[in-house]
Write an enzyme that holds these catalytic residues in place. Structure first.
Site, PDB file in Angstrom:
ATOM      1  N   SER A  24      -7.255  11.200   0.092  1.00 50.62           N
ATOM      2  CA  SER A  24      -7.702  12.133  -0.951  1.00 50.62           C
ATOM      3  C   SER A  24      -7.046  11.840  -2.298  1.00 50.62           C
ATOM      4  O   SER A  24      -6.027  11.193  -2.372  1.00 50.62           O
ATOM      5  CB  SER A  24      -7.392  13.559  -0.549  1.00 50.62           C
ATOM      6  OG  SER A  24      -7.405  13.688   0.849  1.00 50.62           O
ATOM      7  N   LYS A  55       4.340  -6.808   3.933  1.00 51.06           N
ATOM      8  CA  LYS A  55       4.037  -5.419   3.591  1.00 51.06           C
ATOM      9  C   LYS A  55       3.750  -4.696   4.896  1.00 51.06           C
ATOM     10  O   LYS A  55       3.323  -5.287   5.888  1.00 51.06           O
ATOM     11  CB  LYS A  55       2.862  -5.296   2.630  1.00 51.06           C
ATOM     12  CG  LYS A  55       1.517  -5.713   3.164  1.00 51.06           C
ATOM     13  CD  LYS A  55       0.762  -4.689   3.979  1.00 51.06           C
ATOM     14  CE  LYS A  55       0.630  -3.375   3.288  1.00 51.06           C
ATOM     15  NZ  LYS A  55      -0.178  -2.443   4.152  1.00 51.06           N
ATOM     16  N   THR A  58       0.866  -1.194   0.000  1.00 49.68           N
ATOM     17  CA  THR A  58       0.000   0.000   0.000  1.00 49.68           C
ATOM     18  C   THR A  58       0.899   1.240   0.000  1.00 49.68           C
ATOM     19  O   THR A  58       1.363   1.669  -1.053  1.00 49.68           O
ATOM     20  CB  THR A  58      -0.980  -0.005   1.187  1.00 49.68           C
ATOM     21  OG1 THR A  58      -0.267  -0.055   2.408  1.00 49.68           O
ATOM     22  CG2 THR A  58      -1.935  -1.178   1.086  1.00 49.68           C
ATOM     23  N   GLU A  83       6.546   4.801   7.368  1.00 45.12           N
ATOM     24  CA  GLU A  83       6.145   5.985   6.616  1.00 45.12           C
ATOM     25  C   GLU A  83       7.030   7.182   6.966  1.00 45.12           C
ATOM     26  O   GLU A  83       7.070   7.623   8.116  1.00 45.12           O
ATOM     27  CB  GLU A  83       4.663   6.279   6.869  1.00 45.12           C
ATOM     28  CG  GLU A  83       3.769   5.262   6.156  1.00 45.12           C
ATOM     29  CD  GLU A  83       2.293   5.409   6.477  1.00 45.12           C
ATOM     30  OE1 GLU A  83       1.492   4.846   5.737  1.00 45.12           O
ATOM     31  OE2 GLU A  83       1.955   6.086   7.469  1.00 45.12           O
ATOM     32  N   THR A 143       1.237  -8.349  13.405  1.00 45.33           N
ATOM     33  CA  THR A 143       2.112  -7.563  12.551  1.00 45.33           C
ATOM     34  C   THR A 143       1.269  -6.997  11.445  1.00 45.33           C
ATOM     35  O   THR A 143       0.062  -6.959  11.528  1.00 45.33           O
ATOM     36  CB  THR A 143       3.216  -8.428  11.924  1.00 45.33           C
ATOM     37  OG1 THR A 143       3.886  -7.628  10.970  1.00 45.33           O
ATOM     38  CG2 THR A 143       2.651  -9.641  11.239  1.00 45.33           C
ATOM     39  N   ASN A 184       0.159  11.023   5.611  1.00 43.95           N
ATOM     40  CA  ASN A 184      -1.061  10.683   6.333  1.00 43.95           C
ATOM     41  C   ASN A 184      -2.086  11.797   6.437  1.00 43.95           C
ATOM     42  O   ASN A 184      -3.229  11.551   6.819  1.00 43.95           O
ATOM     43  CB  ASN A 184      -0.716  10.163   7.730  1.00 43.95           C
ATOM     44  CG  ASN A 184      -0.117   8.782   7.639  1.00 43.95           C
ATOM     45  OD1 ASN A 184      -0.769   7.869   7.157  1.00 43.95           O
ATOM     46  ND2 ASN A 184       1.126   8.649   8.062  1.00 43.95           N
TER      47      ASN A 184
END
Lengths: 427, 427
Positions: A427, A201, A175, A299, A212, A422
């Site tokens: 959007s 992932k 993702t 991230e 996880t 984030n």
């Protein structure tokens, strides 16, 4: 025992790949006897990329799994929990169907219905019972899964299964990940060559005390299911449960391990088998490596951080203190700024609620003694701390000076990029 | 009872003031009978601004306090805990000395020594016992407090004490705050006019389950110390302990309340006194307002968020779920992006570890029904959610549908500005 781990590296490095992504390794994942993969573009949410994978595990395999303990876990997770209970038919294959782009979580009866429908369709396509089908969905929460886009591709998925397609399967489950995460260990058990491969992932919504993200492990070893499950659960606690990106826990966390038994060996049926610890070691090494790869793709991450806590009241206390440091926004922003602000580590220890005596705490960065006896060390120089914090890989060691409890956790820094990712993910 | 709260507003609005800063109110804080203030530029760390304040509370006052429960709390906090125990001399004044720029936390024996020295010097200057002196330090952790810069200004502080200098005192205690936080309530207790005034600082390292940041409350009411302490502790749980900016807990959190008894009233000695609930109401209103002001000045904040949790298994469970939502980086970044991503709220409920049944959860934004029965509401339209999230003040209501436990917490969003502030706070 140390194991040589070979990591998957992106075929064409993405411009936005994590600076911590692996650079040495293989371009394609190898085959594991007894497992076939396929992947398609189904357009569940993303366009122009693989987003659904199917894995088929040959009859006679053992399956083990660990799942999120979230109270709001997704329909596919609930399905997997039931499916894992068996009973299973040793003459039938197992299947793992995974889509990215939509987590099918908090989707009510609709979510359950689409999960059951998908399992039924996969069971028909692969000629296995429904409870041999494991399902995962990852992506946005709370939107209905367009399951028809997946069923429309089931024939293609079934007809293109190949032992050589693990690399595509690994790509289909991503993702917000910036690179695919796969790794392989080849070992020898009592003279028999055995392979262990995993794909994973995960990048955000990564947190402790749960299974996880999505992780699928495959081996051709022959191991009885109860022993396989015990190993998986135990090692999970020290690997995937010991990492955190943002302290947020997914509704979809799933870890599955398939042992096909296709290696030329008699089955391992008990922990007392001398081959069991050897396999366990390799499994631990592979799971830890994949867990670290998830953190390295956290991230917005620019730093990989190991936090070791020793001298705590108990191992559980060490874990809680480690996670308190790892999840502190002020510690994580200091890491992002390469600022060796050890006062924020002291703060995080203090807020943990765990036993700690200010004057017995010792803090080290790598080999560098930073603070002891309730104050900064006489030998500590700020520029040495800054040099350590300027690295990609940072090591923080806290000794509480109280007992023998110890634990290690891993995390990354909190950067502008995390906010960017984030604040407009949907959007 | 509702109270009219008058807030302090900055005299010259700073360019970088929080967009949530108060715009209506007073330019200067009024006098409270029995309390005098002074403030100086001591250059503890900052240059060209007030950074040390002294408050003198006239003899005969009652003092109550609540402090951080951090295991690594600072030397001044440890000092205050002891000082509060008394015994106190009704013929002597109390003093509160506060510096910004350095927290004197994790500074070992040096920190304790400098605290004791400062208390001794203040006691001499104001002719009171050392245990009448309360000390706070706020700022960077782990660096020695340059106490000599403060003692060099003690004569000036003592000689310039004035009932009219609360505004300057309020300014001297700020660190990363973008505006000074002060508020006043005037009430009448059985015909007697009574004033209650508070000043507060706090912007980052703001977290639950602790006292708060630095907050000093002053009233001319006459209230016995044990009753005053009970009120302060109880109301603290529902106000300062119910806010969070970043989930990080300061080593220095301090809340002090001085009741000078200078109002023309007989002392309130018991909770059964009909004036006690009236005063308690006003105290609650003022503490809640200051707590909200701290959130509105949360580092990088652009949204003020109320999170109300009802139908929980217990009040404690409601608090934990509320805080789990309030501290989730993914919820906070969605707020920053004005993205009504209610799936992340579901995630945060799930990870709390508290009792929750996915299919009984109801989520509302303001009056807008968002999700119920385990899925998005049929009447919910994304644009309505987006309109609510576009506001400065956001209201999230989660009903668990399980029991009668309820609680409300307040937080702000997580923005790029938080990262900017904290990735180079020390440099």
């Amino acid at each position: 025992m140390t194991h040589t781990i070979t990591r998957l590296i992106p075929q064409t490095p993405k411009a936005n790949a994590s600076p911590l992504a692996p650079t040495d390794g293989m371009l394609r994942l190898p085959e594991v006897a007894g497992v076939r993969f396929s992947a398609v573009e189904a357009g569940v949410r993303y366009k122009g990329r693989l987003d659904v994978m199917l894995a088929e595990v040959a009859p006679g395999a053992s399956m083990a799994g660990v799942f999120t303990r979230s109270a709001t876990r997704s329909a596919p997770v609930l399905w997997c929990e039931d499916a894992l209970k068996g009973p299973h038919d040793a003459d039938k294959p197992f299947a793992i169907l995974v889509n990215s782009g939509n987590s099918n979580a908090f989707t009510g009866k609709n979510g359950f219905d689409s999960t059951k429908m998908l399992a039924s369709r996969v069971a028909t396509a692969l000629d296995c019972p429904e409870n041999h089908v494991f399902l995962s969905s990852t992506g946005v929460i709370g939107e209905p899964l367009p399951a028809d886009r997946i069923t429309a591709k089931l024939d293609t998925l079934a007809s293109t299964l190949s032992a050589d397609h693990a690399t595509e399967a690994c790509a289909a489950i991503l993702t917000t990940d910036t690179y695919p995460k796969g790794a392989v260990i080849d070992m020898t058990l009592d003279g028999c060559p055995v392979r262990l491969m995993g794909i994973a992932k995960g990048s955000g919504m990564i947190a402790p005390d749960m299974a996880t993200m999505l992780v699928y492990l495959f081996t051709d070893a022959a191991i009885d299911q109860p022993l396989l499950q015990d190993m998986l659960s135990e090692i999970n606690a020290a690997t995937f449960n010991a990492i955190t990106v943002d302290g947020d826990t997914s509704t979809s966390d799933t870890l599955l391990l398939a042992a096909t038994g296709k290696a030329d060996m008699t089955p391992i049926t008990a922990a007392s088998d001398p081959r069991a610890p050897a396999f366990r070691d390799a499994l631990h090494a592979l799971m830890l490596d994949l867990a670290h790869q998830v953190v390295r793709d956290g991230e917005g991450a620019t730093k990989f951080v190991e936090i070791r806590v020793t001298g705590a009241d108990s191992a559980a206390s060490a874990r809680k203190i480690g996670m308190c440091i790892a999840n502190s926004p002020l510690v994580k922003t200091a890491l992002a700024g390469s600022d060796p602000n050890w006062g924020r580590i002291v703060m995080a220890i203090g807020k943990s609620g765990e036993p700690a005596d200010r004057d017995r705490i010792t803090i080290r960065f790598g080999d560098l003694l930073v603070a002891e006896h309730g104050w900064v060390s006489e030998t500590y120089r700020e520029e040495d701390g800054a040099a350590h914090f300027a690295r990609d890989d940072i090591s923080i060691h806290v000794d509480l000076g109280l007992g023998t409890g110890e634990d290690t956790v891993w995390t990354c820094d909190l950067t502008h990029q995390y906010i960017t990712i984030n604040a407009d993910y949907r959007s």
